[in-house]
Design a protein around this motif. Structure first.
Motif, short mmCIF file in Angstrom:
data_model
loop_
_atom_site.label_atom_id
_atom_site.label_comp_id
_atom_site.label_asym_id
_atom_site.label_seq_id
_atom_site.Cartn_x
_atom_site.Cartn_y
_atom_site.Cartn_z
N ARG A 1 1.27 -1.57 -0.32
CA ARG A 1 0.36 -0.33 -0.04
C ARG A 1 0.52 1.18 0.32
O ARG A 1 0.66 2.82 -0.20
CB ARG A 1 -1.25 -0.28 1.26
CG ARG A 1 -2.03 -1.27 0.67
CD ARG A 1 -2.03 -2.54 1.04
NE ARG A 1 -3.21 -3.00 0.95
CZ ARG A 1 -3.30 -4.41 0.63
NH1 ARG A 1 -2.09 -4.69 -0.11
NH2 ARG A 1 -3.47 -4.56 0.63
N ASN A 2 2.24 1.22 -0.08
CA ASN A 2 3.14 1.88 0.01
C ASN A 2 3.23 3.24 -1.46
O ASN A 2 2.86 2.75 -2.65
CB ASN A 2 4.81 2.11 0.07
CG ASN A 2 5.05 0.85 0.85
OD1 ASN A 2 4.22 1.03 1.59
ND2 ASN A 2 6.44 0.42 0.40
N GLY B 1 4.40 7.45 2.28
CA GLY B 1 2.57 7.01 3.13
C GLY B 1 2.55 5.26 3.16
O GLY B 1 3.61 4.46 1.87
N SER B 2 2.28 4.83 3.67
CA SER B 2 1.35 3.70 3.28
C SER B 2 -0.32 3.46 4.56
O SER B 2 -0.88 4.41 4.51
CB SER B 2 2.40 2.38 4.25
OG SER B 2 1.47 1.35 3.36
N ALA B 3 -0.97 2.00 4.02
CA ALA B 3 -2.01 1.99 4.56
C ALA B 3 -1.95 1.87 6.03
O ALA B 3 -0.45 1.71 7.11
CB ALA B 3 -2.56 0.25 3.71
N ASP B 4 -2.70 1.17 6.90
CA ASP B 4 -2.91 1.83 8.15
C ASP B 4 -2.52 -0.09 8.55
O ASP B 4 -3.24 -0.47 7.69
CB ASP B 4 -3.90 1.72 9.09
CG ASP B 4 -3.72 1.93 10.44
OD1 ASP B 4 -3.81 0.33 10.79
OD2 ASP B 4 -4.20 1.90 11.54
N GLY C 1 -0.78 -2.53 5.73
CA GLY C 1 0.01 -1.00 5.63
C GLY C 1 1.74 -1.38 6.24
O GLY C 1 1.44 -1.71 6.60
N LYS D 1 3.63 -0.19 8.96
CA LYS D 1 3.51 0.72 10.13
C LYS D 1 4.03 2.18 10.06
O LYS D 1 4.90 2.66 10.76
CB LYS D 1 3.79 -0.03 11.22
CG LYS D 1 5.00 -0.98 11.53
CD LYS D 1 4.69 -1.80 12.87
CE LYS D 1 6.14 -1.61 13.30
NZ LYS D 1 6.42 -3.21 14.41
N ASN E 1 -0.13 7.09 7.40
CA ASN E 1 -0.93 6.14 6.38
C ASN E 1 -2.36 7.90 6.52
O ASN E 1 -2.13 8.76 6.73
CB ASN E 1 -1.61 5.69 7.02
CG ASN E 1 -1.92 5.66 8.54
OD1 ASN E 1 -2.99 5.99 8.55
ND2 ASN E 1 -1.51 4.48 9.49
#
Length: 163
Positions: free
Chosen positions: A35-36, A50-53, A58, A60, A64
């Protein structure tokens, strides 16, 4: 008496979000990609990684969308608060907010934020103005562009002390 129309000043923003998570097979399945992503704005010095939770696979170690949403509320409040203190001759020497939020997710995967609480810890030079300084958080909340865009109340539990 003829009313003068209120002039509305419009501000436009642009952001580029670039997905960097293709592992070679694209979105072949839910676990085949990361999800980066990069968040890029013109004329800004740094790119936000960024990424997802992590709850949604994602990274950490990256910000996010939920982190950025909460930080936007907190930062907007702080900027309005500092402005209001400045124009009211209250000298702030330190400001730290440990904001927190609650997001609820339903069985079908939809979610929404239901609660945000800001915990500003503020230092001012004149202890006789602590009550006045605390009250300015309410006005900052009414002025904050981001808070005004939310469909839930933003709570505040300020602690103001002498420098």
């Amino acid at each position: 008496m003829k009313k003068t129309p209120i002039k509305i000043k419009k501000h436009n923003y642009k952001i580029k979000v670039e997905w960097t998570g293709n592992q070679g097979n694209g979105t072949q399945n839910y676990k085949s990609y990361t999800r980066n992503h990069n968040i890029i704005a013109e004329n800004k010095y740094e790119t936000i990684k960024g990424s997802a939770d992590p709850s949604f696979l994602g990274d950490k170690t990256k910000y996010n969308p939920e982190d950025l949403f909460l930080s936007s509320i907190s930062a907007c409040h702080m900027l309005w608060y500092l402005h209001l203190c400045s124009v009211n001759n209250i000298i702030v020497t330190d400001y730290l907010d440990n904001a927190n939020a609650v997001m609820e997710e339903t069985k079908d995967g939809k979610g929404k934020f239901t609660e945000v609480t800001l915990h500003p810890n503020v230092k001012i030079t004149d202890p006789s103005r602590i009550n006045e300084a605390n009250k300015l958080h309410q006005k900052a909340n009414r002025m904050c562009f981001i808070a005004n865009s939310c469909n839930f109340p933003i709570k505040h539990t300020p602690i103001t002390t002498k420098e």
